[in-house]
Design a protein around this motif. Sequence first.
Motif, mmCIF file in Angstrom:
data_model
loop_
_atom_site.group_PDB
_atom_site.id
_atom_site.type_symbol
_atom_site.label_atom_id
_atom_site.label_comp_id
_atom_site.label_asym_id
_atom_site.label_seq_id
_atom_site.Cartn_x
_atom_site.Cartn_y
_atom_site.Cartn_z
ATOM 1 N N ILE A 156 13.814 13.727 5.476
ATOM 2 C CA ILE A 156 13.424 14.382 6.732
ATOM 3 C C ILE A 156 14.661 14.537 7.626
ATOM 4 C CG2 ILE A 156 11.981 14.234 8.808
ATOM 5 C CD1 ILE A 156 9.958 12.591 7.102
ATOM 6 N N ARG A 199 11.980 9.003 2.086
ATOM 7 C CA ARG A 199 11.366 10.075 2.878
ATOM 8 C C ARG A 199 12.093 10.251 4.220
ATOM 9 N NH1 ARG A 199 6.874 13.291 2.209
ATOM 10 N NH2 ARG A 199 5.587 13.704 4.035
ATOM 11 N N TYR A 201 1.577 10.738 16.204
ATOM 12 C CA TYR A 201 2.869 10.801 15.505
ATOM 13 C C TYR A 201 2.909 11.891 14.460
ATOM 14 C CZ TYR A 201 1.566 8.466 11.084
ATOM 15 O OH TYR A 201 1.033 8.170 9.855
ATOM 16 N N LYS A 202 1.709 12.401 14.078
ATOM 17 C CA LYS A 202 1.698 13.551 13.168
ATOM 18 C C LYS A 202 0.364 14.285 13.256
ATOM 19 C CE LYS A 202 0.281 11.407 8.842
ATOM 20 N NZ LYS A 202 0.563 11.284 7.422
ATOM 21 N N GLY A 243 7.690 9.593 13.569
ATOM 22 C CA GLY A 243 6.955 8.482 14.175
ATOM 23 C C GLY A 243 6.153 7.735 13.142
ATOM 24 N N LYS A 264 8.821 -0.668 -2.148
ATOM 25 C CA LYS A 264 8.055 -0.108 -1.025
ATOM 26 C C LYS A 264 8.987 0.382 0.099
ATOM 27 C CE LYS A 264 5.328 0.938 2.120
ATOM 28 N NZ LYS A 264 3.974 1.267 2.423
ATOM 29 N N GLU A 279 10.780 3.578 -0.917
ATOM 30 C CA GLU A 279 9.960 4.796 -0.893
ATOM 31 C C GLU A 279 9.970 5.429 0.504
ATOM 32 O OE1 GLU A 279 6.887 3.007 -4.247
ATOM 33 O OE2 GLU A 279 6.154 3.332 -2.220
ATOM 34 N N ASN A 280 9.760 4.604 1.513
ATOM 35 C CA ASN A 280 9.718 5.155 2.871
ATOM 36 C C ASN A 280 11.111 5.553 3.366
ATOM 37 O OD1 ASN A 280 7.000 5.162 3.116
ATOM 38 N ND2 ASN A 280 6.853 3.266 4.286
ATOM 39 N N GLU A 297 0.846 -1.203 0.000
ATOM 40 C CA GLU A 297 0.000 0.000 0.000
ATOM 41 C C GLU A 297 0.876 1.245 0.000
ATOM 42 O OE1 GLU A 297 -0.059 2.171 2.600
ATOM 43 O OE2 GLU A 297 1.265 1.017 3.921
ATOM 44 N N ARG A 298 0.254 2.377 -0.371
ATOM 45 C CA ARG A 298 1.005 3.637 -0.417
ATOM 46 C C ARG A 298 0.237 4.790 0.218
ATOM 47 N NH1 ARG A 298 3.189 3.885 -6.617
ATOM 48 N NH2 ARG A 298 5.259 3.057 -6.206
ATOM 49 N N ILE A 299 -0.861 4.494 0.896
ATOM 50 C CA ILE A 299 -1.732 5.599 1.315
ATOM 51 C C ILE A 299 -1.204 6.337 2.543
ATOM 52 C CG2 ILE A 299 -3.815 4.771 0.217
ATOM 53 C CD1 ILE A 299 -4.654 3.488 2.829
ATOM 54 N N CYS A 339 5.555 3.354 9.692
ATOM 55 C CA CYS A 339 6.076 3.098 8.350
ATOM 56 C C CYS A 339 7.484 3.632 8.224
ATOM 57 C CB CYS A 339 5.174 3.774 7.327
ATOM 58 S SG CYS A 339 3.435 3.465 7.645
ATOM 59 N N ILE A 340 7.586 4.971 8.221
ATOM 60 C CA ILE A 340 8.874 5.597 7.935
ATOM 61 C C ILE A 340 9.890 5.322 9.044
ATOM 62 C CG2 ILE A 340 9.974 7.841 7.565
ATOM 63 C CD1 ILE A 340 7.568 8.654 5.969
ATOM 64 N N PRO A 370 -1.813 8.244 5.934
ATOM 65 C CA PRO A 370 -2.791 8.521 6.995
ATOM 66 C C PRO A 370 -3.121 10.015 7.026
ATOM 67 C CG PRO A 370 -1.116 7.012 7.787
ATOM 68 C CD PRO A 370 -0.685 7.447 6.417
ATOM 69 N N MET A 378 12.619 19.077 3.018
ATOM 70 C CA MET A 378 11.423 18.856 3.835
ATOM 71 C C MET A 378 11.490 19.706 5.103
ATOM 72 S SD MET A 378 10.720 14.915 3.079
ATOM 73 C CE MET A 378 9.092 15.056 3.752
ATOM 74 N N GLN A 379 10.537 19.491 5.987
ATOM 75 C CA GLN A 379 10.467 20.304 7.200
ATOM 76 C C GLN A 379 11.049 19.565 8.398
ATOM 77 O OE1 GLN A 379 9.418 23.587 7.381
ATOM 78 N NE2 GLN A 379 9.589 23.275 5.161
#
Length: 405
Positions: free
Chosen positions: A212, A208, A314-315, A252, A201, A204-205, A148-150, A255-256, A152, A245-246
């Motif tokens: 970050i 990111r 976590y966000k 948290g 997959k 990708e994470n 999956e790639r969605i 995933c990442i 939250p 990025m910020q």
Amino acid sequence: MVNVIGLGYIGLPTALVLASHGIDVVGTDINESVVNKLNEGHVTFKEEGLEELLVEAKKNGIQFSVEYKKTNIYIIAVPTPYNKSSKKIDPDNILDAVNTIVSICEHGAIIIIESTVSPSTVDRYIRPLISNRGMIIGQDVHIVHAPERILPGNMLYELENNSRTIGADSKEIGENVKKLYSVFCKGEIILTDIRTAEMTKVVENTYRDINIAFANELAKICRSDDMDVYEIIRIANMHPRVSIMQPGPGVGGHCISVDPWFLVGDYPGLANIVLTARNINDSMPEFVLGRIHEITNEHRMTDISRVGLYGLTYKDNVDDIRESPTLQLLELQRRHLAKELKVYDPYIKERVVANQYFDFYEFLANIDFIVIMVAHDEIVTSTSKLNGKVILDTKNIYGLKSYKL
Ligand code: SAJ
């Protein structure tokens, strides 16, 4: 019929979106209270549009059960933690699911793994498990990896619009699964092999996480030499090929902050940037703690019981607290036998930490120094309520009258 195994942050929206598009779906979870709640018509976590989707799916006859059903398509969306010492994947949840599926499924069933797995998990663990049961992969049962790639906070939109990857052993099975996902997915669906899908997959994470980490490292460098990291990032990002990025209080989520460890665990000595990035992001809660210490000293605040952390998740604007920077910060305090800071989060209605408040105004009344850990809409739109307080704004949502990372 499609049996979705694991009704968490990924499995539930996937099951609901399939059912609302007319597919016969049964959702399965080992947690009976999750199944009961869904059967009673309540969603188990907050996500925009999810409740409405549950109503739609129920109209179309979705069922929820703790039992696995005999069918020809399964989607596995169970958590895949990593082993904290070896950093390698802990595949037990997936293996349990596959084990149960192969004992009941129809001949020729397709098992689609959506959970993120480290590269070669299917080869190392899942193929042997099935072969050891005397079954032939590609005949008795088929394995597919469709990660999956969605995101939250924007799940339902991304479920429909993101492109996705399907890794299969044969084109025919890949096409079958592509047809299933095409029912709701308007994005491009790429067919590839299973190992490539697994690696993509995780990559990708990891990408990111590394990006970050760069922002977080810049925040530390700028703090050490009294420069404004946000202004520097803003200006640098005007370059057509720069997109920094910020920085924030840490990384948290499930995933990442987890997936890059799979590369570190499986490719020690090779995954170097990956490891450094993980360590930088993991060091941010401690950096925030250091900032709190500096600011309390500057204000000669002796009573740290008047310091409060805003945000436990976590966000921003989600109700998921897994691996959250705030929890990491509190854990650090605990390890130093320090009394935990006060905490409030509008999304968290049950007690998860000691000094937790459930009312924003009561929280504000009991603190003089607020540390913004998460930029929920509530705080972004009510900054005027913070007048008179010392503010450490780790998310850069507040104007000049605040301390930054
Ligand atoms: N964060 C920063 N600075 C930023 C952006 C994020 O500090 O500029 C922090 C967030 O506050 C949070 C963490 O990073 O603590 C992760 O948040 P996120 O919004 O970047 O990602 P997740 O973990 O919610 O979802 C990610 C997504 N992956 C990518 O964007 C590559 C999502 O698409 C995946 O489906 C998901 O992981 C997953 O399940 O793997």
